[in-house]
Write a protein that holds these residues in place. Structure first.
Motif, PDB file in Angstrom:
ATOM      1  N   LYS A   1       0.862  -1.188   0.000  1.00  0.00           N
ATOM      2  CA  LYS A   1       0.000   0.000   0.000  1.00  0.00           C
ATOM      3  C   LYS A   1       0.896   1.235   0.000  1.00  0.00           C
ATOM      4  CE  LYS A   1      -3.794  -2.492   0.631  1.00  0.00           C
ATOM      5  NZ  LYS A   1      -4.877  -2.614  -0.355  1.00  0.00           N
ATOM      6  N   ASP A   2       0.890   1.982  -1.088  1.00  0.00           N
ATOM      7  CA  ASP A   2       1.718   3.178  -1.188  1.00  0.00           C
ATOM      8  C   ASP A   2       0.948   4.367  -0.629  1.00  0.00           C
ATOM      9  OD1 ASP A   2       3.632   5.055  -1.809  1.00  0.00           O
ATOM     10  OD2 ASP A   2       2.955   5.290  -3.880  1.00  0.00           O
ATOM     11  N   GLY A   3       1.007   4.500   0.669  1.00  0.00           N
ATOM     12  CA  GLY A   3       0.279   5.567   1.324  1.00  0.00           C
ATOM     13  C   GLY A   3      -0.188   5.126   2.688  1.00  0.00           C
ATOM     14  N   VAL A   4      -1.185   5.820   3.221  1.00  0.00           N
ATOM     15  CA  VAL A   4      -1.724   5.509   4.539  1.00  0.00           C
ATOM     16  C   VAL A   4      -3.003   4.717   4.361  1.00  0.00           C
ATOM     17  CG1 VAL A   4      -2.665   6.475   6.655  1.00  0.00           C
ATOM     18  CG2 VAL A   4      -0.657   7.518   5.607  1.00  0.00           C
ATOM     19  N   ASN A   5      -2.976   3.483   4.841  1.00  0.00           N
ATOM     20  CA  ASN A   5      -4.088   2.560   4.717  1.00  0.00           C
ATOM     21  C   ASN A   5      -4.995   2.679   5.935  1.00  0.00           C
ATOM     22  OD1 ASN A   5      -4.660  -0.905   4.997  1.00  0.00           O
ATOM     23  ND2 ASN A   5      -5.432   0.323   3.319  1.00  0.00           N
ATOM     24  N   MET A   6      -6.308   2.493   5.743  1.00  0.00           N
ATOM     25  CA  MET A   6      -7.229   2.629   6.880  1.00  0.00           C
ATOM     26  C   MET A   6      -8.524   1.894   6.593  1.00  0.00           C
ATOM     27  SD  MET A   6      -8.327   6.541   6.150  1.00  0.00           S
ATOM     28  CE  MET A   6      -6.644   6.833   5.583  1.00  0.00           C
ATOM     29  N   LEU A   7      -9.282   1.692   7.657  1.00  0.00           N
ATOM     30  CA  LEU A   7     -10.632   1.163   7.574  1.00  0.00           C
ATOM     31  C   LEU A   7     -11.596   2.323   7.790  1.00  0.00           C
ATOM     32  CD1 LEU A   7     -12.708  -1.194   7.508  1.00  0.00           C
ATOM     33  CD2 LEU A   7     -12.465  -1.309   9.997  1.00  0.00           C
ATOM     34  N   SER A   8     -12.521   2.496   6.865  1.00  0.00           N
ATOM     35  CA  SER A   8     -13.545   3.530   6.998  1.00  0.00           C
ATOM     36  C   SER A   8     -14.875   2.869   7.341  1.00  0.00           C
ATOM     37  CB  SER A   8     -13.689   4.322   5.689  1.00  0.00           C
ATOM     38  OG  SER A   8     -14.906   5.052   5.673  1.00  0.00           O
ATOM     39  N   ILE A   9     -15.453   3.300   8.454  1.00  0.00           N
ATOM     40  CA  ILE A   9     -16.831   2.931   8.799  1.00  0.00           C
ATOM     41  C   ILE A   9     -17.548   4.267   8.958  1.00  0.00           C
ATOM     42  CG2 ILE A   9     -18.203   1.295  10.157  1.00  0.00           C
ATOM     43  CD1 ILE A   9     -15.608   0.475  11.554  1.00  0.00           C
ATOM     44  N   ALA A  10     -17.603   5.013   7.852  1.00  0.00           N
ATOM     45  CA  ALA A  10     -17.927   6.433   7.957  1.00  0.00           C
ATOM     46  C   ALA A  10     -19.016   6.919   7.019  1.00  0.00           C
ATOM     47  CB  ALA A  10     -16.653   7.259   7.724  1.00  0.00           C
ATOM     48  N   VAL A  11     -19.384   6.151   5.994  1.00  0.00           N
ATOM     49  CA  VAL A  11     -20.400   6.642   5.063  1.00  0.00           C
ATOM     50  C   VAL A  11     -21.442   5.560   4.797  1.00  0.00           C
ATOM     51  CG1 VAL A  11     -18.875   8.288   3.926  1.00  0.00           C
ATOM     52  CG2 VAL A  11     -19.059   5.965   3.023  1.00  0.00           C
ATOM     53  N   LYS A  12     -22.647   6.012   4.521  1.00  0.00           N
ATOM     54  CA  LYS A  12     -23.702   5.092   4.126  1.00  0.00           C
ATOM     55  C   LYS A  12     -23.417   4.573   2.719  1.00  0.00           C
ATOM     56  CE  LYS A  12     -26.871   8.225   5.033  1.00  0.00           C
ATOM     57  NZ  LYS A  12     -28.183   8.888   5.199  1.00  0.00           N
ATOM     58  N   GLU A  13     -24.036   3.452   2.387  1.00  0.00           N
ATOM     59  CA  GLU A  13     -23.791   2.834   1.082  1.00  0.00           C
ATOM     60  C   GLU A  13     -24.105   3.796  -0.056  1.00  0.00           C
ATOM     61  OE1 GLU A  13     -24.654  -1.395  -1.190  1.00  0.00           O
ATOM     62  OE2 GLU A  13     -25.810  -0.857   0.595  1.00  0.00           O
ATOM     63  N   GLU A  14     -25.120   4.639   0.114  1.00  0.00           N
ATOM     64  CA  GLU A  14     -25.502   5.560  -0.957  1.00  0.00           C
ATOM     65  C   GLU A  14     -24.450   6.646  -1.191  1.00  0.00           C
ATOM     66  OE1 GLU A  14     -28.530   8.743   0.604  1.00  0.00           O
ATOM     67  OE2 GLU A  14     -28.851   6.882   1.737  1.00  0.00           O
ATOM     68  N   HIS A  15     -23.551   6.848  -0.191  1.00  0.00           N
ATOM     69  CA  HIS A  15     -22.502   7.860  -0.326  1.00  0.00           C
ATOM     70  C   HIS A  15     -21.125   7.264  -0.591  1.00  0.00           C
ATOM     71  CE1 HIS A  15     -25.317  10.336   2.430  1.00  0.00           C
ATOM     72  NE2 HIS A  15     -25.500  10.698   1.182  1.00  0.00           N
ATOM     73  N   ALA A  16     -21.027   5.931  -0.593  1.00  0.00           N
ATOM     74  CA  ALA A  16     -19.718   5.276  -0.688  1.00  0.00           C
ATOM     75  C   ALA A  16     -19.026   5.593  -2.013  1.00  0.00           C
ATOM     76  CB  ALA A  16     -19.876   3.767  -0.513  1.00  0.00           C
ATOM     77  N   GLU A  17     -19.756   5.521  -3.114  1.00  0.00           N
ATOM     78  CA  GLU A  17     -19.139   5.772  -4.418  1.00  0.00           C
ATOM     79  C   GLU A  17     -18.641   7.207  -4.517  1.00  0.00           C
ATOM     80  OE1 GLU A  17     -20.187   5.425  -9.220  1.00  0.00           O
ATOM     81  OE2 GLU A  17     -21.614   4.719  -7.698  1.00  0.00           O
ATOM     82  N   ALA A  18     -19.428   8.155  -4.001  1.00  0.00           N
ATOM     83  CA  ALA A  18     -19.014   9.559  -4.039  1.00  0.00           C
ATOM     84  C   ALA A  18     -17.803   9.794  -3.144  1.00  0.00           C
ATOM     85  CB  ALA A  18     -20.170  10.457  -3.605  1.00  0.00           C
ATOM     86  N   PHE A  19     -17.767   9.129  -1.998  1.00  0.00           N
ATOM     87  CA  PHE A  19     -16.639   9.256  -1.069  1.00  0.00           C
ATOM     88  C   PHE A  19     -15.354   8.781  -1.736  1.00  0.00           C
ATOM     89  CE2 PHE A  19     -14.718   7.586   3.133  1.00  0.00           C
ATOM     90  CZ  PHE A  19     -14.098   8.796   3.396  1.00  0.00           C
ATOM     91  N   LEU A  20     -15.411   7.591  -2.344  1.00  0.00           N
ATOM     92  CA  LEU A  20     -14.238   7.064  -3.041  1.00  0.00           C
ATOM     93  C   LEU A  20     -13.880   7.935  -4.244  1.00  0.00           C
ATOM     94  CD1 LEU A  20     -15.146   3.258  -2.943  1.00  0.00           C
ATOM     95  CD2 LEU A  20     -13.487   4.462  -1.505  1.00  0.00           C
ATOM     96  N   GLY A  21     -14.897   8.498  -4.888  1.00  0.00           N
ATOM     97  CA  GLY A  21     -14.643   9.370  -6.020  1.00  0.00           C
ATOM     98  C   GLY A  21     -13.948  10.660  -5.622  1.00  0.00           C
ATOM     99  N   GLU A  22     -14.316  11.220  -4.470  1.00  0.00           N
ATOM    100  CA  GLU A  22     -13.656  12.433  -3.982  1.00  0.00           C
ATOM    101  C   GLU A  22     -12.184  12.160  -3.677  1.00  0.00           C
ATOM    102  OE1 GLU A  22     -14.494  15.522  -3.710  1.00  0.00           O
ATOM    103  OE2 GLU A  22     -16.586  15.344  -4.342  1.00  0.00           O
ATOM    104  N   LEU A  23     -11.909  11.000  -3.081  1.00  0.00           N
ATOM    105  CA  LEU A  23     -10.534  10.636  -2.792  1.00  0.00           C
ATOM    106  C   LEU A  23      -9.739  10.487  -4.088  1.00  0.00           C
ATOM    107  CD1 LEU A  23      -8.340   9.906  -0.776  1.00  0.00           C
ATOM    108  CD2 LEU A  23      -9.220   7.565  -0.735  1.00  0.00           C
ATOM    109  N   ALA A  24     -10.335   9.845  -5.080  1.00  0.00           N
ATOM    110  CA  ALA A  24      -9.674   9.676  -6.372  1.00  0.00           C
ATOM    111  C   ALA A  24      -9.460  11.034  -7.057  1.00  0.00           C
ATOM    112  CB  ALA A  24     -10.512   8.753  -7.263  1.00  0.00           C
ATOM    113  N   TRP A  25     -10.418  11.959  -6.908  1.00  0.00           N
ATOM    114  CA  TRP A  25     -10.272  13.281  -7.513  1.00  0.00           C
ATOM    115  C   TRP A  25      -9.092  14.032  -6.927  1.00  0.00           C
ATOM    116  CZ3 TRP A  25     -10.433  18.261  -5.550  1.00  0.00           C
ATOM    117  CH2 TRP A  25     -10.523  19.294  -6.496  1.00  0.00           C
TER     118      TRP A  25
END
Length: 433
Positions: free
Chosen positions: A407-431
């Motif tokens: 893992k090139d970076g800081v790895n973590m477990l997120s228990i922080a967003v509802k399923e309906e927001h998961a794709e947007a959350f991952l998309g913001e990180l990718a952006w």
């Protein structure tokens, strides 16, 4: 792929008999206000080792018994006088801890141990002894250790402990001691301490997580939160550090990795979960702070000494539109005020009118000792928190891990967003990346 774990029957590991006899008359260790909230709360850490001989695994069993000479409260049981939380203690009975061995007929890589959580969750569920929250009884062991060998020579050690006995730094210190004894040290390098007047005299500090629950006790939305594995890339962290260094007049103090990660997580989550037109909604960032230094705790103290403290509060619009450098500055200013905050009487619930889903809590297992545990084959290649997700989290949380192989970076477990927001959350990180 489906991977089966063959497990032994649980064995009881006790300290040597003379220690049991000597310590059993010592009565009970009274729990501190930092311990009380965790009575009956199990936590599990998984340590992945790429190379560990079978002889070393057998050595862990012997070293565990030796370690209980020095950390004898782990071999006891929780007791209660029936007088509320103030009556809880640890009976130093020497009854022992639980020990299980397991085996898997494939390698760590084949079992996807270094992959995404979803790809190995069923296996992770079998790599430790789990107790559902609230199921601990007075006769249950305070520590359960499972050592699972893989055909490639890798090993996963799963430790489940009653959080009232030790916090994350405390259990890491204990496991490091087991490693030292496994490698032939005559005694642990750090002299452990479980009783400390400096800690026990401290009053119960206000807890933003507890206050958030009290402010919004009914939150069906929390049941919809999904676990995600995230990695904040090193390139993004380095960029935030460089931008902060070039733009800040903060006396030349560099931005830390943790501060950069906090800024990224907070903004990504707020942007992903913020409904249209809700820019004035209050949002809060909090984190778990080890306060041994603030409390003046003795060296080697392994009881609970962590405060969950509000770190920064703002409107959702301000967080969403701010630069990451500005958010780092906000985090740093809040951290600088932490010593004074710990001395204040925080008003119950006053920061949490927005409800629990508007809060992000970050807890870090980086640099608290897990990365240094060594049973003879080197430090762990991966460290993880794991549970069977028996219920929704108390508040949206990200658990930050020590460095992970691959893992090139800081790895973590997120228990922080509802399923309906998961794709947007991952998309913001990718952006941001």
């Amino acid at each position: 792929m489906s991977v089966a774990v063959r497990k032994s029957s649980p064995a009881v590991i006790r300290p040597p008999e003379p220690v049991t006899t000597t310590r059993s008359g010592a009565g009970a260790i009274k729990l501190t206000p930092f311990d009380w909230p965790f009575v009956g709360v199990p936590f599990t850490v998984l340590l992945v080792f790429e190379h560990l001989s079978h002889e070393a695994v057998e050595g862990v069993r012997r070293a565990l018994s030796q370690a209980l000479v020095h950390y004898y409260p782990f071999a006891g049981r929780i007791c209660s006088s029936g007088a509320g939380y103030d009556g809880f203690g640890i009976r130093c009975t020497g009854e022992g801890v639980e020990f299980v061995t397991g085996s898997v007929v494939c390698g760590l890589t084949e079992a996807n141990i270094f992959g995404e959580l979803s790809g190995a969750k069923a296996l992770f569920d079998e790599l430790a002894v789990y107790y559902p929250v609230g199921s601990y009884g007075s006769d249950d062991p305070l520590l359960s250790v499972q050592v699972t060998e893989f055909s490639c020579g890798g090993v996963v050690l799963g430790a489940t402990w009653n959080h009232a006995v030790a916090d994350g730094a405390g259990i890491a210190q204990f496991l490091a001691a087991v490693g030292e004894l496994t490698r032939g040290q005559p005694s642990p390098l750090i002299l452990p301490a479980r009783c400390d007047n400096a800690v026990s005299r401290l009053p119960m500090l206000s807890n933003p997580i507890v206050e958030a629950v009290l402010a919004c006790p009914e939150s069906p939305d929390m049941e919809l939160i999904v676990p995600l594995e995230l990695t904040v890339p090193s390139a993004l962290i380095d960029r935030v550090k460089a931008e902060y260094r070039s733009c800040s007049d903060d006396d030349g103090q560099p931005c830390t990795t943790f501060e950069a990660v906090l800024a990224v997580l907070w903004q990504c989550r707020v942007r992903a979960t913020m409904p249209p037109g809700s820019g004035t909604t209050p949002v809060l960032l909090s984190f778990s702070a080890d306060i041994r230094g603030y409390a003046g705790a003795r060296a080697g103290y392994y009881g609970n000494c962590v405060a969950n403290q509000p770190l920064a509060a703002a409107t959702s619009g301000a967080v969403a539109s701010a630069s990451l450098v500005d958010l780092v500055g906000m985090v740093r200013r809040a951290k600088a005020r932490l010593p004074d905050k710990l001395k204040e009487e925080l008003g119950s619930g006053r920061l949490f009118a927005g409800g629990r889903y508007d809060m992000l809590h970050v807890s870090s297992w980086r640099n608290i000792g897990f990365e240094g545990v060594d049973f003879g084959g080197g430090p762990p290649a991966r460290v993880m928190y794991h549970s069977r997700w028996v219920g929704p989290p108390t508040v949206p949380t990200c658990m930050v891990y020590p460095p992970c192989r691959g893992k090139d970076g800081v790895n973590m477990l997120s228990i922080a967003v509802k399923e309906e927001h998961a794709e947007a959350f991952l998309g913001e990180l990718a952006w941001h990346t």
